[in-house]
Design an enzyme around this catalytic site. Structure first.
Site, short mmCIF file in Angstrom:
data_model
loop_
_atom_site.label_atom_id
_atom_site.label_comp_id
_atom_site.label_asym_id
_atom_site.label_seq_id
_atom_site.Cartn_x
_atom_site.Cartn_y
_atom_site.Cartn_z
CE LYS A 15 -2.02 -1.03 3.89
NZ LYS A 15 -1.29 -2.28 4.17
NE ARG A 90 -4.51 -0.93 9.80
CZ ARG A 90 -3.45 -0.43 9.17
NH1 ARG A 90 -3.47 0.78 8.70
NH2 ARG A 90 -2.37 -1.17 9.02
NE ARG A 129 7.21 -2.45 6.38
CZ ARG A 129 5.88 -2.38 6.43
NH1 ARG A 129 5.20 -1.84 5.43
NH2 ARG A 129 5.24 -2.84 7.48
NE ARG A 163 6.32 -0.13 10.29
CZ ARG A 163 5.16 -0.16 9.62
NH1 ARG A 163 5.08 0.39 8.41
NH2 ARG A 163 4.10 -0.72 10.14
NE ARG A 174 1.79 -4.38 11.47
CZ ARG A 174 2.82 -4.38 10.62
NH1 ARG A 174 3.94 -5.00 10.95
NH2 ARG A 174 2.74 -3.78 9.47
P1 ADP Z 1 1.19 -1.48 7.39
O1 ADP Z 1 1.45 -0.47 6.28
O2 ADP Z 1 2.30 -2.43 7.49
O3 ADP Z 1 -0.15 -2.13 7.27
P2 ADP Z 1 0.71 0.86 8.93
O4 ADP Z 1 1.91 1.72 8.84
O5 ADP Z 1 -0.45 1.16 8.07
O6 ADP Z 1 1.18 -0.64 8.72
O7 ADP Z 1 0.20 0.81 10.43
C1 ADP Z 1 1.07 0.61 11.52
C2 ADP Z 1 0.28 0.62 12.83
O8 ADP Z 1 -0.34 1.91 13.03
C3 ADP Z 1 -0.88 -0.36 12.91
O9 ADP Z 1 -0.45 -1.65 13.30
C4 ADP Z 1 -1.78 0.31 13.95
O10 ADP Z 1 -1.26 0.14 15.26
C5 ADP Z 1 -1.64 1.78 13.61
N1 ADP Z 1 -2.65 2.23 12.61
C6 ADP Z 1 -2.39 2.68 11.36
N2 ADP Z 1 -3.54 3.02 10.73
C7 ADP Z 1 -4.54 2.78 11.61
C8 ADP Z 1 -5.97 2.91 11.55
N3 ADP Z 1 -6.58 3.36 10.44
N4 ADP Z 1 -6.69 2.57 12.63
C9 ADP Z 1 -6.09 2.11 13.76
N5 ADP Z 1 -4.76 1.95 13.89
C10 ADP Z 1 -3.98 2.27 12.82
P1 ADP Z 2 2.20 -1.84 3.20
O1 ADP Z 2 2.18 -0.35 3.22
O2 ADP Z 2 0.99 -2.43 2.56
O3 ADP Z 2 2.45 -2.42 4.56
P2 ADP Z 2 4.79 -1.57 1.83
O4 ADP Z 2 4.51 -0.69 0.66
O5 ADP Z 2 5.49 -0.95 2.98
O6 ADP Z 2 3.42 -2.32 2.30
O7 ADP Z 2 5.61 -2.83 1.29
C1 ADP Z 2 6.12 -3.83 2.18
C2 ADP Z 2 7.54 -4.22 1.75
O8 ADP Z 2 7.47 -4.92 0.49
C3 ADP Z 2 8.48 -3.05 1.52
O9 ADP Z 2 9.77 -3.45 1.90
C4 ADP Z 2 8.42 -2.80 0.00
O10 ADP Z 2 9.63 -2.27 -0.50
C5 ADP Z 2 8.17 -4.20 -0.54
N1 ADP Z 2 7.27 -4.25 -1.71
C6 ADP Z 2 6.16 -3.49 -1.94
N2 ADP Z 2 5.56 -3.87 -3.10
C7 ADP Z 2 6.28 -4.90 -3.59
C8 ADP Z 2 6.16 -5.73 -4.77
N3 ADP Z 2 5.14 -5.59 -5.64
N4 ADP Z 2 7.09 -6.68 -4.94
C9 ADP Z 2 8.10 -6.85 -4.06
N5 ADP Z 2 8.27 -6.12 -2.95
C10 ADP Z 2 7.37 -5.15 -2.70
#
Ligand code: ADP
Ligand code: ADP
Length: 219
Positions: A15, A90, A129, A163, A174
């Site tokens: 994302k 979410r 990541r 992270r 998560r």
């Molecule tokens: P990822 O991209 O790996 O899904 P995020 O960076 O979006 O992780 O979120 C990291 C953490 O921030 C989540 O595990 C949660 O604790 C909090 N968080 C992010 N967005 C939301 C949301 N919309 N509602 C509640 N908690 C959130």
């Molecule tokens: P999210 O926000 O959904 O948690 P991220 O964009 O942070 O996901 O991506 C998670 C990890 O995977 C990062 O290290 C990113 O560089 C890698 N990544 C994202 N998209 C791809 C893809 N299509 N193929 C391989 N690696 C990816």
């Protein structure tokens, strides 16, 4: 009229990576609730202190706190043309609040790309990541998207780090939080005719191409 895209997908689906590319391409703001929380934690604001332990555990932050933070950001002039929302909403309550907010701002949710990935791919992405320490929180992957110089951000030269919530135990929590609380949004947006499924198992570029095509086809 402002345009709002909502990216949905499990943690590690891509994302953040795709939201950064899409927002650039369309001149929209990139609004990541996770980045906003992490920025507050780094600056140790009252909000940051309130949510730090929650993020560490991989639980969701309460809806009222999250909604107020995102509302503030969306009202910012930076978001006047609209935004790519990454990680928000979410929960069903957040989705409802978002609809009200966007009506106030003269817009609506235009499209909800759902980035689908299979579980083994997900774990490999999260464990590899690396994120930069700069305010942009640029994201890399050890294997799939490495920086030009090891351990250093291409964009702002800051150091990269892993992270704390990408550790295996927290990742499991998560994913469970997503299944329990976020997955109902998929049917919600499908029933509104806004959902478009994207094959997130592909490499970064083909995923971006599929997303751009979906956005171009949206009303
Ligand atoms: P990822 O991209 O790996 O899904 P995020 O960076 O979006 O992780 O979120 C990291 C953490 O921030 C989540 O595990 C949660 O604790 C909090 N968080 C992010 N967005 C939301 C949301 N919309 N509602 C509640 N908690 C959130
Ligand atoms: P999210 O926000 O959904 O948690 P991220 O964009 O942070 O996901 O991506 C998670 C990890 O995977 C990062 O290290 C990113 O560089 C890698 N990544 C994202 N998209 C791809 C893809 N299509 N193929 C391989 N690696 C990816």
């Amino acid at each position: 009229m402002p345009v709002y895209l909502v990216l949905i997908g499990l943690p590690g689906a891509g994302k953040g990576t795709q939201a950064a590319l899409l927002s650039k391409q369309h001149g929209l703001a990139h609004v990541s609730s996770g980045d906003l929380f992490r920025d507050n934690i780094k600056r140790q604001t009252p909000l940051g202190q309130q949510v730090e332990a929650i993020l560490k555990r991989g639980d969701l932050v309460p809806d009222d706190v999250t909604i107020a933070m995102v509302r503030d950001r969306l009202k910012n002039p930076e978001c006047a043309r609209g935004a790519v929302l990454d990680g928000f909403p979410r929960t069903p309550a957040q989705a409802k609040a978002l609809e009200a907010m966007l009506t106030e701002l003269g817009g609506r949710v235009n499209l909800v790309p759902y980035i689908q990935v299979s579980e083994p791919v997900l774990v490999e992405r999260l464990t590899g990541r690396w994120t930069c320490k700069g305010p942009g929180q640029h994201v890399y992957h050890l294997k799939f998207n490495p920086p030009k110089a090891a351990g250093v951000c291409d964009v702002d030269g800051t150091e990269l780090f892993q992270r704390p919530d990408d550790r295996e135990e927290t990742v499991k929590n998560r994913i469970a939080e997503y299944v329990a609380k976020t997955s109902p949004l998929i049917e919600h947006y499908r029933s509104l005719g806004l959902l478009v499924e994207i094959n997130g198992d592909q490499a970064i570029e083909p995923v971006t191409a599929q997303l751009l095509a979906a956005v171009a086809g949206a009303k």
